[in-house]
Design a protein around this motif. Structure first.
Motif, PDB file in Angstrom:
ATOM      1  N   PRO A  65       0.805  -1.222   0.000  1.00  0.00           N
ATOM      2  CA  PRO A  65       0.000   0.000   0.000  1.00  0.00           C
ATOM      3  C   PRO A  65       0.841   1.276   0.000  1.00  0.00           C
ATOM      4  O   PRO A  65       0.551   2.209  -0.761  1.00  0.00           O
ATOM      5  N   SER A  66       1.878   1.329   0.801  1.00  0.00           N
ATOM      6  CA  SER A  66       2.699   2.547   0.819  1.00  0.00           C
ATOM      7  C   SER A  66       3.493   2.696  -0.476  1.00  0.00           C
ATOM      8  O   SER A  66       3.658   3.803  -0.979  1.00  0.00           O
ATOM      9  N   HIS A  67       3.958   1.583  -1.047  1.00  0.00           N
ATOM     10  CA  HIS A  67       4.673   1.658  -2.329  1.00  0.00           C
ATOM     11  C   HIS A  67       3.766   2.233  -3.422  1.00  0.00           C
ATOM     12  O   HIS A  67       4.174   3.113  -4.163  1.00  0.00           O
ATOM     13  N   TYR A  68       2.552   1.730  -3.509  1.00  0.00           N
ATOM     14  CA  TYR A  68       1.644   2.211  -4.548  1.00  0.00           C
ATOM     15  C   TYR A  68       1.162   3.638  -4.262  1.00  0.00           C
ATOM     16  O   TYR A  68       1.038   4.447  -5.177  1.00  0.00           O
ATOM     17  N   ALA A  69       0.898   3.958  -3.007  1.00  0.00           N
ATOM     18  CA  ALA A  69       0.452   5.317  -2.663  1.00  0.00           C
ATOM     19  C   ALA A  69       1.554   6.336  -2.953  1.00  0.00           C
ATOM     20  O   ALA A  69       1.278   7.420  -3.483  1.00  0.00           O
ATOM     21  N   LEU A  70       2.807   6.006  -2.622  1.00  0.00           N
ATOM     22  CA  LEU A  70       3.917   6.918  -2.911  1.00  0.00           C
ATOM     23  C   LEU A  70       4.098   7.127  -4.411  1.00  0.00           C
ATOM     24  O   LEU A  70       4.548   8.182  -4.837  1.00  0.00           O
ATOM     25  N   ARG A  71       3.729   6.140  -5.196  1.00  0.00           N
ATOM     26  CA  ARG A  71       3.821   6.250  -6.645  1.00  0.00           C
ATOM     27  C   ARG A  71       2.645   7.045  -7.224  1.00  0.00           C
ATOM     28  O   ARG A  71       2.609   7.318  -8.410  1.00  0.00           O
ATOM     29  N   GLY A  72       1.660   7.365  -6.391  1.00  0.00           N
ATOM     30  CA  GLY A  72       0.516   8.151  -6.836  1.00  0.00           C
ATOM     31  C   GLY A  72      -0.523   7.355  -7.597  1.00  0.00           C
ATOM     32  O   GLY A  72      -1.352   7.921  -8.310  1.00  0.00           O
ATOM     33  N   ILE A  73      -0.523   6.045  -7.453  1.00  0.00           N
ATOM     34  CA  ILE A  73      -1.526   5.224  -8.120  1.00  0.00           C
ATOM     35  C   ILE A  73      -2.849   5.425  -7.384  1.00  0.00           C
ATOM     36  O   ILE A  73      -2.943   5.155  -6.186  1.00  0.00           O
ATOM     37  N   PRO A  74      -3.879   5.928  -8.083  1.00  0.00           N
ATOM     38  CA  PRO A  74      -5.117   6.336  -7.416  1.00  0.00           C
ATOM     39  C   PRO A  74      -5.858   5.247  -6.651  1.00  0.00           C
ATOM     40  O   PRO A  74      -6.483   5.529  -5.636  1.00  0.00           O
ATOM     41  N   VAL A  75      -5.804   3.998  -7.131  1.00  0.00           N
ATOM     42  CA  VAL A  75      -6.578   2.926  -6.517  1.00  0.00           C
ATOM     43  C   VAL A  75      -5.727   1.661  -6.426  1.00  0.00           C
ATOM     44  O   VAL A  75      -5.071   1.277  -7.404  1.00  0.00           O
ATOM     45  N   TYR A  76      -5.787   1.014  -5.266  1.00  0.00           N
ATOM     46  CA  TYR A  76      -5.117  -0.273  -5.051  1.00  0.00           C
ATOM     47  C   TYR A  76      -6.151  -1.251  -4.524  1.00  0.00           C
ATOM     48  O   TYR A  76      -6.758  -1.020  -3.487  1.00  0.00           O
ATOM     49  N   LEU A  77      -6.372  -2.337  -5.269  1.00  0.00           N
ATOM     50  CA  LEU A  77      -7.325  -3.374  -4.878  1.00  0.00           C
ATOM     51  C   LEU A  77      -6.574  -4.619  -4.433  1.00  0.00           C
ATOM     52  O   LEU A  77      -5.756  -5.150  -5.186  1.00  0.00           O
ATOM     53  N   ILE A  78      -6.866  -5.079  -3.220  1.00  0.00           N
ATOM     54  CA  ILE A  78      -6.300  -6.316  -2.691  1.00  0.00           C
ATOM     55  C   ILE A  78      -7.410  -7.369  -2.745  1.00  0.00           C
ATOM     56  O   ILE A  78      -8.473  -7.182  -2.152  1.00  0.00           O
ATOM     57  N   VAL A  79      -7.163  -8.457  -3.453  1.00  0.00           N
ATOM     58  CA  VAL A  79      -8.121  -9.550  -3.569  1.00  0.00           C
ATOM     59  C   VAL A  79      -7.539 -10.728  -2.800  1.00  0.00           C
ATOM     60  O   VAL A  79      -6.532 -11.303  -3.202  1.00  0.00           O
ATOM     61  N   ASP A  80      -8.167 -11.059  -1.690  1.00  0.00           N
ATOM     62  CA  ASP A  80      -7.632 -12.071  -0.783  1.00  0.00           C
ATOM     63  C   ASP A  80      -8.346 -13.404  -1.005  1.00  0.00           C
ATOM     64  O   ASP A  80      -9.447 -13.630  -0.505  1.00  0.00           O
ATOM     65  N   VAL A  81      -7.691 -14.292  -1.764  1.00  0.00           N
ATOM     66  CA  VAL A  81      -8.280 -15.606  -2.061  1.00  0.00           C
ATOM     67  C   VAL A  81      -8.197 -16.535  -0.848  1.00  0.00           C
ATOM     68  O   VAL A  81      -8.806 -17.603  -0.855  1.00  0.00           O
ATOM     69  N   LEU A  82      -7.470 -16.136   0.183  1.00  0.00           N
ATOM     70  CA  LEU A  82      -7.366 -16.940   1.399  1.00  0.00           C
ATOM     71  C   LEU A  82      -8.599 -16.757   2.284  1.00  0.00           C
ATOM     72  O   LEU A  82      -9.087 -17.703   2.896  1.00  0.00           O
ATOM     73  N   SER A  83      -9.108 -15.515   2.356  1.00  0.00           N
ATOM     74  CA  SER A  83     -10.251 -15.220   3.226  1.00  0.00           C
ATOM     75  C   SER A  83     -11.531 -14.897   2.445  1.00  0.00           C
ATOM     76  O   SER A  83     -12.557 -14.605   3.056  1.00  0.00           O
ATOM     77  N   ALA A  84     -11.451 -14.921   1.114  1.00  0.00           N
ATOM     78  CA  ALA A  84     -12.590 -14.588   0.245  1.00  0.00           C
ATOM     79  C   ALA A  84     -13.117 -13.188   0.522  1.00  0.00           C
ATOM     80  O   ALA A  84     -14.323 -12.956   0.625  1.00  0.00           O
TER      81      ALA A  84
END
Length: 181
Positions: free
Chosen positions: A118-137
């Motif tokens: 999250p911090s890597h993508y936020a620092l890069r200015g990427i507007p949206v980061y989606l985490i899809v967790d196939v472990l917990s659905a």
């Protein structure tokens, strides 16, 4: 680029890795990561929904984000790119072109996907980061990056729709299509 950064890229380019695994640079060094069917299938289904739901855009996966920062080039599982920015012979995409990135959680990547990326993508200015967790659905949508932190968080179980703002459109992902381990 430091000597260490150049060395890591050289090693990653020369090591042959089975198709069922990925070589990743983590805080602990180079790590061989197994890829599960849930991970592969879910990433493919997300890319299919991007293609169907975003006219004028292409789904992309298996790429590195550039420029490298602190020797690190994240490799999101999926994203979208305007059709006129797709260069079939390239394996790197400039961070400024991406409206969102998606990471599909694996047992090995869970800590990085939730706590490091999250911090890597936020620092890069990427507007949206989606985490899809196939472990917990479940899924987690992070938006509004500011000073290396996403300001807004939405979460839900598989089965709910996920609305992702993309330029002047909204991509709606059907998370009932995602696979669970």
């Amino acid at each position: 680029m430091t000597i260490a950064e150049g060395w890591v890229e050289l090693v990653q380019d020369r090591i042959e890795v089975p198709r069922s695994a990925r070589l990743r640079l983590t805080e602990n060094g180079l790590t061989l990561v197994p890829v599960t069917q849930a991970h592969t299938t879910t990433a493919r289904r997300i890319q299919n929904q991007i293609e169907a739901g975003l006219p004028g855009w292409a789904a992309v996966g298996e790429f590195s984000l550039v420029p490298p920062r602190e020797g690190y080039k994240p490799e999101p599982d999926a994203a979208a790119l305007p059709l006129d920015q797709v260069h079939p012979g390239e394996s790197e995409i400039n961070e400024a072109l991406l409206p969102f990135v998606v990471e599909v959680v694996s047992p090995e990547s869970k800590n990085r996907d939730y706590n490091t990326k999250p911090s890597h993508y936020a620092l890069r200015g990427i507007p949206v980061y989606l985490i899809v967790d196939v472990l917990s659905a479940t899924w987690t949508l992070l938006t509004q990056p500011e000073d290396g932190t996403y300001q807004c968080t939405q979460s839900g179980p598989f089965g709910k729709e996920i609305a992702i703002p993309v330029a002047d459109q909204t991509l709606t992902l059907d998370s009932s299509q995602f696979m669970r381990i």
